[in-house]
Design an enzyme around this catalytic site. Structure first.
Site, PDB file in Angstrom:
ATOM      1  N   ARG A 167       0.703  -1.131  -0.352  1.00  0.00           N
ATOM      2  CA  ARG A 167       0.176   0.102  -0.089  1.00  0.00           C
ATOM      3  C   ARG A 167       0.460   1.086  -0.093  1.00  0.00           C
ATOM      4  O   ARG A 167       0.623   2.212  -0.577  1.00  0.00           O
ATOM      5  CB  ARG A 167      -1.089  -0.343   1.390  1.00  0.00           C
TER       6      ARG A 167
ATOM      7  N   TYR B 173     -16.288  13.565 -16.745  1.00  0.00           N
ATOM      8  CA  TYR B 173     -16.558  12.396 -16.606  1.00  0.00           C
ATOM      9  C   TYR B 173     -17.659  11.876 -15.416  1.00  0.00           C
ATOM     10  O   TYR B 173     -17.459  12.411 -14.811  1.00  0.00           O
ATOM     11  CB  TYR B 173     -15.652  10.841 -16.168  1.00  0.00           C
TER      12      TYR B 173
ATOM     13  N   LYS C 283      -7.242   4.406 -19.726  1.00  0.00           N
ATOM     14  CA  LYS C 283      -7.425   4.811 -21.129  1.00  0.00           C
ATOM     15  C   LYS C 283      -6.271   4.948 -22.314  1.00  0.00           C
ATOM     16  O   LYS C 283      -4.998   4.145 -21.936  1.00  0.00           O
ATOM     17  CB  LYS C 283      -8.219   6.277 -21.011  1.00  0.00           C
TER      18      LYS C 283
HETATM   19  C1  LIG Z   1     -12.276   6.713 -17.234  1.00  0.00           C
HETATM   20  C2  LIG Z   1     -12.164   7.913 -17.419  1.00  0.00           C
HETATM   21  C3  LIG Z   1     -11.847   8.797 -15.964  1.00  0.00           C
HETATM   22  C4  LIG Z   1     -12.098   7.295 -14.461  1.00  0.00           C
HETATM   23  O1  LIG Z   1     -11.319   6.310 -14.295  1.00  0.00           O
HETATM   24  P1  LIG Z   1     -11.381   4.881 -13.888  1.00  0.00           P
HETATM   25  O2  LIG Z   1     -10.159   4.594 -14.772  1.00  0.00           O
HETATM   26  O3  LIG Z   1     -11.943   4.212 -14.411  1.00  0.00           O
HETATM   27  O4  LIG Z   1     -11.651   5.035 -12.708  1.00  0.00           O
HETATM   28  C5  LIG Z   1     -12.170   9.601 -15.523  1.00  0.00           C
HETATM   29  N1  LIG Z   1     -12.158  11.062 -16.299  1.00  0.00           N
HETATM   30  C6  LIG Z   1     -12.195  10.785 -17.114  1.00  0.00           C
HETATM   31  C7  LIG Z   1     -11.960  11.522 -18.643  1.00  0.00           C
HETATM   32  C8  LIG Z   1     -12.036   9.027 -17.881  1.00  0.00           C
HETATM   33  O5  LIG Z   1     -12.156   9.294 -19.103  1.00  0.00           O
END
Ligand SMILES: *Cc1c(COP(=O)(O)O)cnc(C)c1O
Length: 395
Positions: free
Chosen positions: A55, A108, A205
């Site tokens: 952690r 988001y 992403k």
């Molecule tokens: C997907 C996304 C998030 C959240 O990310 P996770 O990895 O799914 O928790 C936050 N901001 C944007 C712009 C996103 O596309």
């Protein structure tokens, strides 16, 4: 100083203490203590300690921290389990009960719920502003405003926030600034260049890039990352060794992937504007985007994110057209998430209108005929052909 392409492959290699070219996956919860109790205490208390307890840190997470800091031009970076972990940890590092936050009217979806419901429940006041006009941010500043939180381009409407103007306003009022840079990726936009204090990412992403992991990152000053790390010890969303390893691997090709994605998306968006069956294409790289000039000023490329609104005399026809196109598409998969090598498409109205419409009577944010596309690195001709056959099925 080495160039980014080289650092994406080699930075932080000192954390790999083996002779393996590819670092091992440190699949361990804990580490054998140093020789003395003092050494162990130092490991326990040092920021992001890579060899104490998972952690607190992990060698791969430390290596990633160096790479992310380089990408975002910040002093340091902290890796966490998801983008939402990065957002919630970063924000809770800045504010306590009694403070005020300025956020955008569009974020988001989960971030939106975090600002609309979670923070107010803990006594933190949030004002949501239309981010396309800096005057709205100015008007929202209060004595107790501690944070301005922005996301640009925003999901899924692809609205642009003026980073330089926000940073300037914040500096004048001693307010901290955080940008969600997920949609742009650090290859296309580095908010530090405009004076923004800290950056958060869903590394799930573009950074990971292969839709095979979830991860998040906070990038900022040494002091901010130290404070965020201390919060993360309590919130507990540490990035798993396997996902960390996959993210390290994905990042090696970041510049290549983003270059191809930028090219594919610009060509696709331009082509889509001339196609039958389409009412509107929204892409930050198109001159038809209402904030194209601002996008050009603060972005080097316009990412793989675009939306199309299908024609239809009524919302209902738009809806059935959207369903037809989703069904007909063969290469574009109907899936949430974005930023991977594969092209994806989603229907924002079904996913998010309900979230956004909690207060009854609010006009739906997304037209029923709207589709959000995340363009991948497949051959552009195949992507066009797939969309063409799907659009032809409407006629
Ligand atoms: C997907 C996304 C998030 C959240 O990310 P996770 O990895 O799914 O928790 C936050 N901001 C944007 C712009 C996103 O596309």
């Amino acid at each position: 100083m080495r160039n980014l392409e080289t650092d994406l492959i080699h930075k932080g290699e000192q954390y790999n203490e083996t002779r393996a070219i590819t670092p091992p996956i440190y699949q361990t919860a804990t580490y054998i203590a140093g020789e003395t109790i003092d050494e162990q205490l130092a490991d326990a208390t040092s920021t992001k300690s890579p060899f104490f307890y998972h952690r607190h840190g992990n060698p791969t997470n430390s290596q990633l921290g160096e790479i992310l800091a380089k990408l975002e031009k910040t002093e340091d970076a902290l890796l966490l389990a998801t983008g939402m972990a990065a957002i919630s940890t970063a924000v809770l590092t800045c504010v306590v009960a009694g403070d005020h936050v300025i956020a955008q009217h569009a974020h988001y979806a989960a971030a939106q719920v975090f600002f609309k419901e979670f923070l107010p429940a803990y006594g933190i006041e949030v004002t949501h502003v239309d981010q396309t006009d800096i005057a709205n941010f100015e008007a929202a500043v209060q004595k107790n405003t501690k944070l301005i939180y922005v996301e640009t381009p925003s999901n899924p409407n692809l609205e642009i926030t003026d980073l330089e103007a926000v940073a300037q306003l914040a500096r004048n009022n001693k307010i901290f600034t955080i940008v969600d840079n997920t949609f742009a990726s650090p290859i296309n936009q580095t908010p530090r260049d405009f004076g923004i204090d800290a950056v958060v990412h869903s590394a799930t992403k573009y950074l990971g890039g292969h839709s095979d992991l979830t991860a998040g990152a906070i990038c900022g000053s040494k002091e901010f990352i130290h404070q965020a790390w201390r919060k993360s010890l309590l919130l507990g969303a540490s990035l798993s060794p396997m996902d960390s390893w996959l993210l390290l691997r994905g990042l090696k090709t970041l510049t290549l992937r983003i270059k191809q994605i930028n090219e594919n998306a610009l060509e696709l968006a331009t082509w889509l504007e001339g196609q039958q069956g389409i009412k509107k294409v929204t892409y930050a790289g198109l001159p038809s985007h209402s904030q194209h000039a601002l996008a050009k000023k603060q972005m080097h490329g316009f990412t793989g994110m675009l939306t199309i609104e299908l024609s239809g005399d009524s919302e209902q026809i738009g809806y059935s057209n959207a369903q037809t196109v989703l069904k007909q598409l063969e290469i574009f998969a109907n899936a949430v998430s974005l930023g991977g090598v594969e092209s994806l498409v989603t229907h924002p109205a079904s996913l998010w209108n309900s979230v956004q419409q909690r207060e009854a009577g609010v006009k739906p944010l997304f037209p029923l005929g709207l589709l959000r596309i995340s363009v991948g690195i497949e051959h552009i001709d195949d992507l066009k052909a797939d969309l063409k056959q799907a659009l032809l099925s409407l006629i």
